[in-house]
Write a protein that holds these residues in place. Structure first.
Motif, PDB file in Angstrom:
ATOM      1  N   SER A   1       1.931   4.150   2.600  1.00 41.77           N
ATOM      2  CA  SER A   1       1.746   3.350   1.375  1.00 41.77           C
ATOM      3  C   SER A   1       0.337   2.766   1.407  1.00 41.77           C
ATOM      4  O   SER A   1      -0.620   3.548   1.439  1.00 41.77           O
ATOM      5  N   ASP A   2       0.184   1.443   1.443  1.00 39.54           N
ATOM      6  CA  ASP A   2      -1.164   0.892   1.286  1.00 39.54           C
ATOM      7  C   ASP A   2      -1.836   0.444   2.581  1.00 39.54           C
ATOM      8  O   ASP A   2      -2.804  -0.307   2.550  1.00 39.54           O
ATOM      9  N   GLY A   3      -1.351   0.929   3.724  1.00 35.81           N
ATOM     10  CA  GLY A   3      -2.027   0.624   4.988  1.00 35.81           C
ATOM     11  C   GLY A   3      -3.225   1.532   5.196  1.00 35.81           C
ATOM     12  O   GLY A   3      -3.335   2.585   4.564  1.00 35.81           O
TER      13      GLY A   3
ATOM     14  N   GLU B   1       9.858  -1.340   2.882  1.00 39.52           N
ATOM     15  CA  GLU B   1       9.749  -2.565   2.087  1.00 39.52           C
ATOM     16  C   GLU B   1      10.041  -2.185   0.643  1.00 39.52           C
ATOM     17  O   GLU B   1       9.232  -1.522  -0.014  1.00 39.52           O
TER      18      GLU B   1
ATOM     19  N   HIS C   1       2.314  -1.768   7.817  1.00 45.17           N
ATOM     20  CA  HIS C   1       2.068  -0.704   6.831  1.00 45.17           C
ATOM     21  C   HIS C   1       1.138   0.383   7.352  1.00 45.17           C
ATOM     22  O   HIS C   1       0.218   0.110   8.125  1.00 45.17           O
ATOM     23  N   SER C   2       1.360   1.608   6.873  1.00 44.62           N
ATOM     24  CA  SER C   2       0.509   2.754   7.219  1.00 44.62           C
ATOM     25  C   SER C   2       0.022   3.424   5.936  1.00 44.62           C
ATOM     26  O   SER C   2       0.314   2.954   4.831  1.00 44.62           O
TER      27      SER C   2
ATOM     28  N   THR D   1       7.146  -0.414   7.885  1.00 44.52           N
ATOM     29  CA  THR D   1       7.826  -0.842   6.645  1.00 44.52           C
ATOM     30  C   THR D   1       6.944  -0.562   5.429  1.00 44.52           C
ATOM     31  O   THR D   1       6.458  -1.481   4.782  1.00 44.52           O
ATOM     32  N   ASP D   2       6.719   0.695   5.141  1.00 43.97           N
ATOM     33  CA  ASP D   2       5.870   1.015   3.992  1.00 43.97           C
ATOM     34  C   ASP D   2       6.601   0.769   2.675  1.00 43.97           C
ATOM     35  O   ASP D   2       7.825   0.805   2.603  1.00 43.97           O
ATOM     36  N   HIS D   3       5.812   0.518   1.622  1.00 43.43           N
ATOM     37  CA  HIS D   3       6.365   0.221   0.301  1.00 43.43           C
ATOM     38  C   HIS D   3       7.136   1.423  -0.255  1.00 43.43           C
ATOM     39  O   HIS D   3       6.543   2.475  -0.539  1.00 43.43           O
TER      40      HIS D   3
ATOM     41  N   HIS E   1      -1.911  -4.605   7.325  1.00 44.67           N
ATOM     42  CA  HIS E   1      -2.295  -3.446   6.516  1.00 44.67           C
ATOM     43  C   HIS E   1      -3.512  -2.706   7.085  1.00 44.67           C
ATOM     44  O   HIS E   1      -3.585  -1.502   6.977  1.00 44.67           O
TER      45      HIS E   1
ATOM     46  N   HIS F   1       7.193  -5.766  10.572  1.00 45.95           N
ATOM     47  CA  HIS F   1       6.666  -5.553   9.212  1.00 45.95           C
ATOM     48  C   HIS F   1       5.216  -5.080   9.310  1.00 45.95           C
ATOM     49  O   HIS F   1       4.305  -5.875   9.513  1.00 45.95           O
TER      50      HIS F   1
ATOM     51  N   ASP G   1       3.024  -8.112   8.493  1.00 46.52           N
ATOM     52  CA  ASP G   1       2.581  -7.532   7.224  1.00 46.52           C
ATOM     53  C   ASP G   1       1.156  -7.005   7.361  1.00 46.52           C
ATOM     54  O   ASP G   1       0.359  -7.052   6.419  1.00 46.52           O
TER      55      ASP G   1
END
Ligand code: AMP
Ligand code: MN
Ligand code: MN
Ligand code: MN
Length: 275
Positions: free
Chosen positions: A12-14, A63, A8-9, A36-38, A248, A6, A246
């Motif tokens: 999405s919001d990474g 996600e 993020h990049s 696992t981007d939103h 970010h 899990h 998770d």
């Protein structure tokens, strides 16, 4: 073997671009990771290419945002076919929902003196899913809050003035779509919803009844007792266990890719075992 399912990049919001995230996780000793981007698969191709180059195992992930009994749940999908038609349609619908919500939030921000939110977000992160985290950054940049946490608390949390309610997809549809695309459905961060004990158990049992596969037991912020409890609750619902930080952004110093406590191997999804 260090596994993190899990992350993020900038899709999405990474904070890191997909290839940068892979390199960062590699430096932190991660051997297998899922991006696992939103509500998007836009970063998967670049991340997989980067992972291949440094000899890391890569798992396609997402996600998904879900509306369940008037609340939001996050369902992590793992190991699906990113080009699946049903999944593509669901992503299009969620993209539209996010776009409309972003417009509503941007409108609400105007009365606090931020008049160009959408164009500012688009200029820093083109082609990404816009989340509340993007709005939080603007609010902090313009001095309306000291940090993201405060931006959420004052402006972005449900009931606060910049929050805009929206309807994500139903829980059943998220699970079905991921499974039809050949993947697993994982209930994300069961302690991350500010639910009471009763609501958490209701979420877990509804998720299991709808055919969900697994639940995250170890996350970047879970403690030993939450993990023990999540493991018991997963066992009761006949769900397997997953683990993901998770992560970010590097500025979250308490959180690093792959920094997760181990889960008993007999209860984990196959993707989390070493072979
Ligand atoms: P959204 O899916 O657009 O509602 O945005 C949710 C994202 O905002 C989460 O995935 C987190 O990355 C971030 N987030 C949610 N609540 C907080 C909070 N209290 N502090 C900082 N970030 C948060
Ligand atoms: Mn996020
Ligand atoms: Mn989440
Ligand atoms: Mn997440």
């Amino acid at each position: 073997m260090t596994i993190d399912l899990h992350l993020h990049s900038t899709a999405s919001d990474g904070a890191l671009r997909p290839a940068e995230l892979v390199a960062y996780a590699h430096r932190h000793g991660v051997h297998r990771m899922a991006l696992t981007d939103h509500d998007t698969v836009a970063g998967l191709h670049a991340a997989r290419t980067a992972a291949n180059q440094c000899g890391m195992d890569f798992v396609d992930g997402i996600e998904l945002s879900v509306t369940w009994r008037g609340r939001t749940l996050h369902i992590v999908g793992l190991g699906f076919t990113p080009t699946d038609a049903g999944l593509t349609a669901v992503i299009e619908r969620l993209t539209q929902t996010r776009r409309e919500r972003a417009e509503a939030m941007s409108h609400r921000l105007e009365r606090f003196g931020i008049t160009d939110a959408l164009s500012r977000i688009a200029s820093t992160t083109p082609q990404t899913q816009i989340t509340r985290a993007h709005f939080a950054r603007l609010i902090v940049e313009d001095g309306l809050a000291r940090n993201t946490r405060q931006a959420f608390k004052r402006y972005l949390a449900p009931g606060r003035p910049v929050h805009a309610t929206c309807r994500w997809i139903p829980l059943e549809q998220a699970i079905e779509t991921l499974q039809r695309a050949g993947g697993l459905a994982v209930l994300a961060h069961p302690f991350g919803y500010r639910f009471t004990h009763a609501w958490r158990n209701r979420a877990i049992s509804d998720f299991a009844a709808a055919g969900g596969d697994a639940m995250e037991v170890a996350t970047g912020v879970s403690d030993r007792s939450q993990e023990a409890q999540a493991l018991r609750e997963a066992g009761r619902a006949h769900l397997l266990a997953s683990a993901g930080s998770d992560f970010h952004a590097p500025e979250q110093r308490w959180l690093a890719p792959g920094r997760l406590r181990p889960i008993p191997p007999e209860q984990v999804i196959p993707l989390l075992s070493c072979s």
